[in-house]
Design a protein around this motif. Structure first.
Motif, mmCIF file in Angstrom:
data_model
loop_
_atom_site.group_PDB
_atom_site.id
_atom_site.type_symbol
_atom_site.label_atom_id
_atom_site.label_comp_id
_atom_site.label_asym_id
_atom_site.label_seq_id
_atom_site.Cartn_x
_atom_site.Cartn_y
_atom_site.Cartn_z
ATOM 1 N N ALA A 16 6.040 9.350 -39.877
ATOM 2 C CA ALA A 16 5.097 10.053 -40.733
ATOM 3 C C ALA A 16 5.785 10.347 -42.064
ATOM 4 C CB ALA A 16 4.655 11.348 -40.069
ATOM 5 N N HIS A 17 5.057 10.125 -43.141
ATOM 6 C CA HIS A 17 5.592 10.392 -44.471
ATOM 7 C C HIS A 17 4.797 11.520 -45.110
ATOM 8 C CE1 HIS A 17 7.086 5.965 -44.867
ATOM 9 N NE2 HIS A 17 7.810 6.672 -44.036
ATOM 10 N N ARG A 18 5.494 12.326 -45.857
ATOM 11 C CA ARG A 18 4.837 13.367 -46.636
ATOM 12 C C ARG A 18 5.127 13.065 -48.092
ATOM 13 N NH1 ARG A 18 6.393 19.312 -47.974
ATOM 14 N NH2 ARG A 18 8.379 18.256 -48.121
ATOM 15 N N PHE A 37 7.546 12.578 -54.830
ATOM 16 C CA PHE A 37 8.625 12.949 -53.921
ATOM 17 C C PHE A 37 8.127 12.670 -52.517
ATOM 18 C CE2 PHE A 37 10.696 16.164 -51.200
ATOM 19 C CZ PHE A 37 11.993 15.703 -51.322
ATOM 20 N N GLY A 38 8.870 11.857 -51.780
ATOM 21 C CA GLY A 38 8.452 11.510 -50.433
ATOM 22 C C GLY A 38 9.518 11.815 -49.405
ATOM 23 N N GLN A 39 9.068 12.260 -48.243
ATOM 24 C CA GLN A 39 9.973 12.570 -47.142
ATOM 25 C C GLN A 39 9.431 11.990 -45.842
ATOM 26 O OE1 GLN A 39 9.924 16.917 -47.270
ATOM 27 N NE2 GLN A 39 12.074 16.861 -47.870
ATOM 28 N N HIS A 40 10.372 11.672 -44.946
ATOM 29 C CA HIS A 40 10.015 11.336 -43.571
ATOM 30 C C HIS A 40 9.714 12.644 -42.846
ATOM 31 C CE1 HIS A 40 11.216 7.122 -43.727
ATOM 32 N NE2 HIS A 40 12.269 7.497 -44.431
ATOM 33 N N ASP A 41 9.191 12.518 -41.642
ATOM 34 C CA ASP A 41 8.913 13.728 -40.866
ATOM 35 C C ASP A 41 10.183 14.481 -40.489
ATOM 36 O OD1 ASP A 41 9.772 11.841 -39.042
ATOM 37 O OD2 ASP A 41 8.141 12.171 -37.612
ATOM 38 N N SER A 43 12.488 15.135 -42.708
ATOM 39 C CA SER A 43 12.879 15.685 -44.015
ATOM 40 C C SER A 43 13.836 14.811 -44.818
ATOM 41 C CB SER A 43 13.478 17.097 -43.888
ATOM 42 O OG SER A 43 12.491 17.960 -43.387
ATOM 43 N N SER A 44 14.180 13.625 -44.336
ATOM 44 C CA SER A 44 15.003 12.725 -45.144
ATOM 45 C C SER A 44 14.127 12.075 -46.213
ATOM 46 C CB SER A 44 15.677 11.661 -44.264
ATOM 47 O OG SER A 44 14.702 10.850 -43.631
ATOM 48 N N ALA A 45 14.714 11.812 -47.360
ATOM 49 C CA ALA A 45 13.966 11.270 -48.501
ATOM 50 C C ALA A 45 13.562 9.819 -48.256
ATOM 51 C CB ALA A 45 14.809 11.363 -49.760
ATOM 52 N N GLU A 50 9.867 2.337 -49.371
ATOM 53 C CA GLU A 50 8.920 3.167 -48.620
ATOM 54 C C GLU A 50 7.911 3.838 -49.542
ATOM 55 O OE1 GLU A 50 11.611 4.516 -44.828
ATOM 56 O OE2 GLU A 50 12.157 5.319 -46.800
ATOM 57 N N VAL A 51 8.338 4.203 -50.742
ATOM 58 C CA VAL A 51 7.400 4.774 -51.710
ATOM 59 C C VAL A 51 6.422 3.691 -52.161
ATOM 60 C CG1 VAL A 51 7.169 5.822 -54.009
ATOM 61 C CG2 VAL A 51 8.994 6.572 -52.459
#
Length: 138
Positions: A16-18, A37-41, A43-45, A50-51
């Motif tokens: 999951a990406h935020r 700004f994107g993070q994995h579930d 919290s890693s960038a 991936e962006v």
């Protein structure tokens, strides 16, 4: 049965990406800039690839250009993020302003967002609101 299990375990499960979108004024170009700004579930960038996976197909056609999506430091929060490079924003908005109907109010930020929102697969809420309220988005 073992073959099916092996294939299932070899298929990566997407994390999951935020994504957070921030708008900032670029200090050099003096133009609005979309920061991503994107993070994995966990919290890693997110990495660059991936962006890119979250951007529209039309935007991905320009993936090899270094002046499209760049890694930058957030101007106020000082963390790494990605930005849609603002080098052509002023030219684009000058054309939009020159072709605006005299009765239509030209709103710089709303016009900019109307171009940028589809690139990152976001709803242009200014146009959405205007279409439902019968109001001019300017």
């Amino acid at each position: 049965a073992d073959d099916v299990a092996a294939r299932a375990s070899a298929t990566p499960t997407p994390l999951a990406h935020r994504l957070e979108y921030h708008i900032a004024l670029h200090p050099t170009y003096g133009q609005p800039t979309l920061l991503i700004f994107g993070q994995h579930d966990d919290s890693s960038a997110l990495r660059t690839a991936e962006v890119w996976a979250h951007l529209s197909g039309e935007f991905q056609a320009h993936r090899d250009s270094p002046f499209v999506l760049t890694e930058v430091e957030h101007p106020t929060l000082s963390f790494p993020c990605f930005a849609i490079h603002p080098c052509r924003t002023g030219d684009l908005l000058a054309v939009m302003r020159s072709t605006a109907d005299g009765a239509q109010t030209f709103t710089y930020l709303a016009s900019w967002w109307s171009v940028v929102a589809p690139l990152v697969n976001q709803l242009n809420r200014v146009a959405w609101y205007a279409s439902r309220s019968g109001r001019d988005p300017g």
